[in-house]
Each structure stands twice: as C-alpha cells, then as structure tokens.
Design a protein around this motif. Sequence first.
Motif, mmCIF file in Angstrom:
data_model
loop_
_atom_site.group_PDB
_atom_site.id
_atom_site.type_symbol
_atom_site.label_atom_id
_atom_site.label_comp_id
_atom_site.label_asym_id
_atom_site.label_seq_id
_atom_site.Cartn_x
_atom_site.Cartn_y
_atom_site.Cartn_z
ATOM 1 N N SER A 1 -26.222 -54.668 -0.799
ATOM 2 C CA SER A 1 -25.683 -54.792 -2.160
ATOM 3 C C SER A 1 -26.758 -54.537 -3.200
ATOM 4 C CB SER A 1 -25.084 -56.188 -2.361
ATOM 5 O OG SER A 1 -23.978 -56.370 -1.510
ATOM 6 N N ASN B 1 -26.786 -51.120 -5.623
ATOM 7 C CA ASN B 1 -26.166 -51.500 -6.894
ATOM 8 C C ASN B 1 -26.403 -50.514 -8.034
ATOM 9 O OD1 ASN B 1 -24.580 -53.250 -8.462
ATOM 10 N ND2 ASN B 1 -26.420 -54.206 -9.301
ATOM 11 N N LEU C 1 -24.636 -47.135 -7.472
ATOM 12 C CA LEU C 1 -23.184 -47.258 -7.594
ATOM 13 C C LEU C 1 -22.747 -47.305 -9.052
ATOM 14 C CD1 LEU C 1 -22.570 -49.807 -4.727
ATOM 15 C CD2 LEU C 1 -22.114 -47.352 -4.696
ATOM 16 N N LYS C 2 -23.458 -48.045 -9.854
ATOM 17 C CA LYS C 2 -23.131 -48.127 -11.283
ATOM 18 C C LYS C 2 -23.227 -46.755 -11.931
ATOM 19 C CE LYS C 2 -24.233 -52.928 -12.195
ATOM 20 N NZ LYS C 2 -25.100 -53.873 -12.888
ATOM 21 N N LEU D 1 -18.984 -46.808 -9.752
ATOM 22 C CA LEU D 1 -18.395 -47.563 -8.646
ATOM 23 C C LEU D 1 -18.881 -49.003 -8.663
ATOM 24 C CD1 LEU D 1 -18.872 -44.863 -5.890
ATOM 25 C CD2 LEU D 1 -16.688 -45.617 -6.828
ATOM 26 N N GLN D 2 -18.095 -49.860 -8.054
ATOM 27 C CA GLN D 2 -18.428 -51.279 -7.961
ATOM 28 C C GLN D 2 -18.322 -51.679 -6.498
ATOM 29 O OE1 GLN D 2 -15.786 -53.670 -10.255
ATOM 30 N NE2 GLN D 2 -16.661 -55.591 -9.573
ATOM 31 N N THR E 1 -18.217 -54.817 -3.754
ATOM 32 C CA THR E 1 -18.098 -56.239 -3.449
ATOM 33 C C THR E 1 -18.316 -56.387 -1.951
ATOM 34 O OG1 THR E 1 -15.696 -56.069 -3.184
ATOM 35 C CG2 THR E 1 -16.526 -56.749 -5.354
ATOM 36 N N LEU F 1 -15.708 -50.651 -1.886
ATOM 37 C CA LEU F 1 -16.086 -49.821 -3.037
ATOM 38 C C LEU F 1 -14.835 -49.551 -3.863
ATOM 39 C CD1 LEU F 1 -18.348 -46.962 -1.636
ATOM 40 C CD2 LEU F 1 -18.952 -48.603 -3.397
ATOM 41 N N ARG F 2 -14.941 -49.787 -5.169
ATOM 42 C CA ARG F 2 -13.847 -49.493 -6.091
ATOM 43 C C ARG F 2 -14.416 -48.748 -7.294
ATOM 44 N NH1 ARG F 2 -9.129 -51.784 -4.997
ATOM 45 N NH2 ARG F 2 -9.093 -53.474 -3.487
ATOM 46 N N ALA G 1 -15.108 -48.571 -10.916
ATOM 47 C CA ALA G 1 -15.295 -49.683 -11.848
ATOM 48 C C ALA G 1 -14.304 -49.659 -13.000
ATOM 49 C CB ALA G 1 -16.732 -49.682 -12.376
ATOM 50 N N GLU G 2 -14.048 -48.498 -13.542
ATOM 51 C CA GLU G 2 -13.198 -48.415 -14.722
ATOM 52 C C GLU G 2 -11.739 -48.749 -14.421
ATOM 53 O OE1 GLU G 2 -11.912 -44.839 -17.577
ATOM 54 O OE2 GLU G 2 -14.082 -45.237 -17.539
ATOM 55 N N GLY H 1 -10.530 -49.852 -11.186
ATOM 56 C CA GLY H 1 -10.330 -50.803 -10.094
ATOM 57 C C GLY H 1 -9.702 -50.172 -8.871
#
Length: 96
Positions: free
Chosen positions: A40, A44, A47-48, A52-53, A55, A68-69, A71-72, A74
């Motif tokens: 993570s 991180n 990904l940003k 992407l986000q 968890t 992975l999702r 970010a904007e 979801g």
Amino acid sequence: MQDKASPDQVCHEISGELSDMARWLSGGQLSSEQFRLAISRLENRKLKRFGLQLTSSVSTDRKVHFTLRFAESGDFCASLDVDPVSGTMEIQRSCA
C-alpha cells in the motif's frame, strides 16, 4: 503528441504492476499485515497519479485482499487476493 491512456489501459497496466510487486514481496519474510502495508505504501503515490485508489485488508486465513478503484467515480478496476507466503494470487479485472 501521445494519446491519453484509456481507463482500461490504465487499469490493466497498474493492476499488472501491483501483482508484480506482490510477487516480489512474497516469500514469508513479512506478516500478512506487514505485506499489506508495504505494498500500500509503495504503490500509493503512483496510484494517485493515475487517478486510482487502493484499499486492502487481511482475511482470517492471512490472505491479503487489494482492491483498485478509480478515485473520481469509485468504479471497480481490479482486485487481487494474495498469499504473502507463496505469492499465489487470484486477479479479477474489469478491463480486458
């Protein structure tokens, strides 16, 4: 001028890099929680940058689940279930 990558291309590339990182760090030297945190933290910033986000969580059988999702929105990109000892994993991608 180079075209901007499509969401499917970004998803495929980044989920591939995430699975490579998981393979490199597997081998039993890290606990499941240490494994989860290491990946993570290492991924991180990248990904940003790609929107992407990530968890993650550790299951009762000590496998680490990453999601992975985008970010904007979801929207789902990919998930990986990884055994941090053996490096075996199951990958599900929304992209081709």
